[in-house]
Design an enzyme around this catalytic site. Structure first.
Site, short mmCIF file in Angstrom:
data_model
loop_
_atom_site.label_atom_id
_atom_site.label_comp_id
_atom_site.label_asym_id
_atom_site.label_seq_id
_atom_site.Cartn_x
_atom_site.Cartn_y
_atom_site.Cartn_z
N GLN A 11 -49.21 28.74 -41.09
CA GLN A 11 -49.63 29.86 -41.92
C GLN A 11 -49.14 29.69 -43.35
O GLN A 11 -48.02 29.28 -43.58
CB GLN A 11 -49.06 31.15 -41.32
CG GLN A 11 -49.59 32.42 -41.94
CD GLN A 11 -49.15 33.64 -41.14
OE1 GLN A 11 -48.88 33.54 -39.95
NE2 GLN A 11 -49.11 34.79 -41.78
N SER A 90 -44.96 25.41 -37.03
CA SER A 90 -45.07 26.83 -36.70
C SER A 90 -46.39 27.12 -36.00
O SER A 90 -46.66 26.61 -34.92
CB SER A 90 -44.89 27.67 -37.97
OG SER A 90 -44.82 29.05 -37.67
N LEU A 91 -47.27 27.90 -36.62
CA LEU A 91 -48.57 28.20 -36.03
C LEU A 91 -49.33 26.94 -35.65
O LEU A 91 -50.05 26.91 -34.64
CB LEU A 91 -49.40 29.03 -37.03
CG LEU A 91 -50.85 29.32 -36.66
CD1 LEU A 91 -50.93 30.22 -35.44
CD2 LEU A 91 -51.58 29.94 -37.85
N ARG A 115 -50.71 36.64 -30.74
CA ARG A 115 -49.51 36.28 -31.49
C ARG A 115 -49.54 36.88 -32.89
O ARG A 115 -48.55 37.43 -33.38
CB ARG A 115 -49.38 34.76 -31.57
CG ARG A 115 -48.13 34.24 -32.28
CD ARG A 115 -48.17 32.71 -32.33
NE ARG A 115 -46.95 32.09 -32.81
CZ ARG A 115 -46.73 31.75 -34.09
NH1 ARG A 115 -47.66 32.00 -35.01
NH2 ARG A 115 -45.60 31.15 -34.43
N HIS A 196 -39.76 33.56 -38.24
CA HIS A 196 -38.81 32.65 -37.61
C HIS A 196 -37.37 33.15 -37.76
O HIS A 196 -36.44 32.37 -37.98
CB HIS A 196 -38.99 31.23 -38.12
CG HIS A 196 -40.30 30.65 -37.73
ND1 HIS A 196 -40.61 30.33 -36.42
CD2 HIS A 196 -41.43 30.39 -38.44
CE1 HIS A 196 -41.85 29.90 -36.36
NE2 HIS A 196 -42.37 29.93 -37.56
N GLN A 245 -40.09 29.98 -30.14
CA GLN A 245 -40.50 29.54 -31.48
C GLN A 245 -40.66 30.69 -32.47
O GLN A 245 -40.37 30.56 -33.66
CB GLN A 245 -41.81 28.75 -31.38
CG GLN A 245 -42.24 28.05 -32.65
CD GLN A 245 -43.70 28.30 -32.96
OE1 GLN A 245 -44.16 29.43 -32.95
NE2 GLN A 245 -44.42 27.22 -33.22
#
Length: 307
Positions: A11, A90-91, A115, A196, A245
């Site tokens: 993202q 990440s994503l 999510r 995060h 995560q």
């Protein structure tokens, strides 16, 4: 012979128009966008291709990004290019899981849609993120541990660039300590929350419940997990890693170093922007980096790899 990894951005790389030429020119890519819309009930094409404000709102950004990346991935796969390993920041880890065979597209789109919603809902007031430039990650982590309040490392991106996350006051206090410790700059990021960070733990819990409806498939191609920076080959490990995560540090630099240490020499970034290639150059200038962002890139990369 090149040893290839597919890598997928997260993202923040999104922009209006991403993937449009794939939709218009590549039939398998068109099918991906259509499926994402069908599964989520959203107008994914409008979200990705037409000017709108939703594309930068987390609950919409995430599904838009994964749909666009998957459309680009399928177009590249048609050229017969197969990686030895996949990874995503990440994503982007969700697209890596699609590429590795662990998630089928329908389940991935359903999960990513949830999510995005869960993370948007979990964002607390007073959260912040700041990029720390010119200081090593270990020093940054130690300073965060000493700082009063909730602040921790969000992303180990590459040497000299680490992102911290947490309560706004704690992030600001840590930034002052980091500058005193030798950081060249501390740059506040324009984000909607402390991603995060343990502050988003509730989103991970909701995601865990949602994953009970999702079946993880056998992993055909290993991928490297953000949480551990280690290869994952057992499907039983995937759900817990995805849960963790959301609120854990993304070990991207360590993930790339792991792949390079195991002989990967060529990285193909699949998705909007060239952020991961920028990190790659700082991690290892000898590694080759390519980017798939436009439909015309497919032929160029295929021809380059055949040389």
């Amino acid at each position: 012979m090149s040893r290839i990894a597919f890598i997928f951005p997260g993202q923040g790389a999104q922009y209006v128009g991403m993937g449009k030429d794939f939709y218009e020119q590549v039939s398998c890519s068109k099918e991906v966008f259509d499926l994402a819309g069908e599964v989520t009930g959203l107008d994914i094409k409008k979200l990705c291709f037409e000017p709108n404000e939703e594309i930068n709102i987390t609950e919409y950004t995430q599904i838009a990004m994964v749909a666009a990346e998957t459309a680009m991935l399928r177009a590249l796969e048609e050229q017969g290019i197969v990686p030895e390993v996949n990874a995503g920041l990440s994503l982007g880890e969700y697209t890596a899981l699609i590429a590795s065979g662990a998630l089928d597209e329908k389940d991935a789109f359903k999960l990513v849609r949830k999510r995005g919603i869960y993370m948007q809902e979990a964002v607390p007031s007073g959260g912040a993120m700041t990029a720390v430039i010119g200081l090593d990650g270990e020093t940054i982590a130690r300073v965060c541990e000493k700082t009063e309040g909730q602040v921790s490392v969000a992303n180990y991106n590459c040497p000299g660039q680490t992102v911290i996350t947490g309560e706004e006051s704690a992030v600001a206090a840590a930034a002052e300590m980091l500058k005193a410790s030798g950081a060249r700059r501390c740059v506040p990021l324009t984000v909607s929350g402390p991603f995060h960070s343990p502050m988003l733990k509730s989103a991970g819990e909701k995601l865990w419940e949602a994953m009970k409806e999702i079946e993880i498939q056998d992993i055909r191609i290993p991928y490297v997990a953000n949480v551990t920076a280690e290869y994952v080959s057992k499907k039983e490990d995937v759900k817990l890693l995805l849960k963790e995560q959301v609120a854990s540090s993304v070990k991207w630099q360590q993930s790339v170093e792991k792949m390079i240490s195991d002989g990967i020499d060529t990285f193909i970034e699949i998705g909007p922007g060239r952020t991961l290639n920028g990190f790659l150059r700082k991690i290892d200038k000898n590694a080759r980096g390519f980017n798939i962002e436009k439909a015309e890139d497919i032929k160029k990369v295929a021809e380059e790899l055949k040389c």
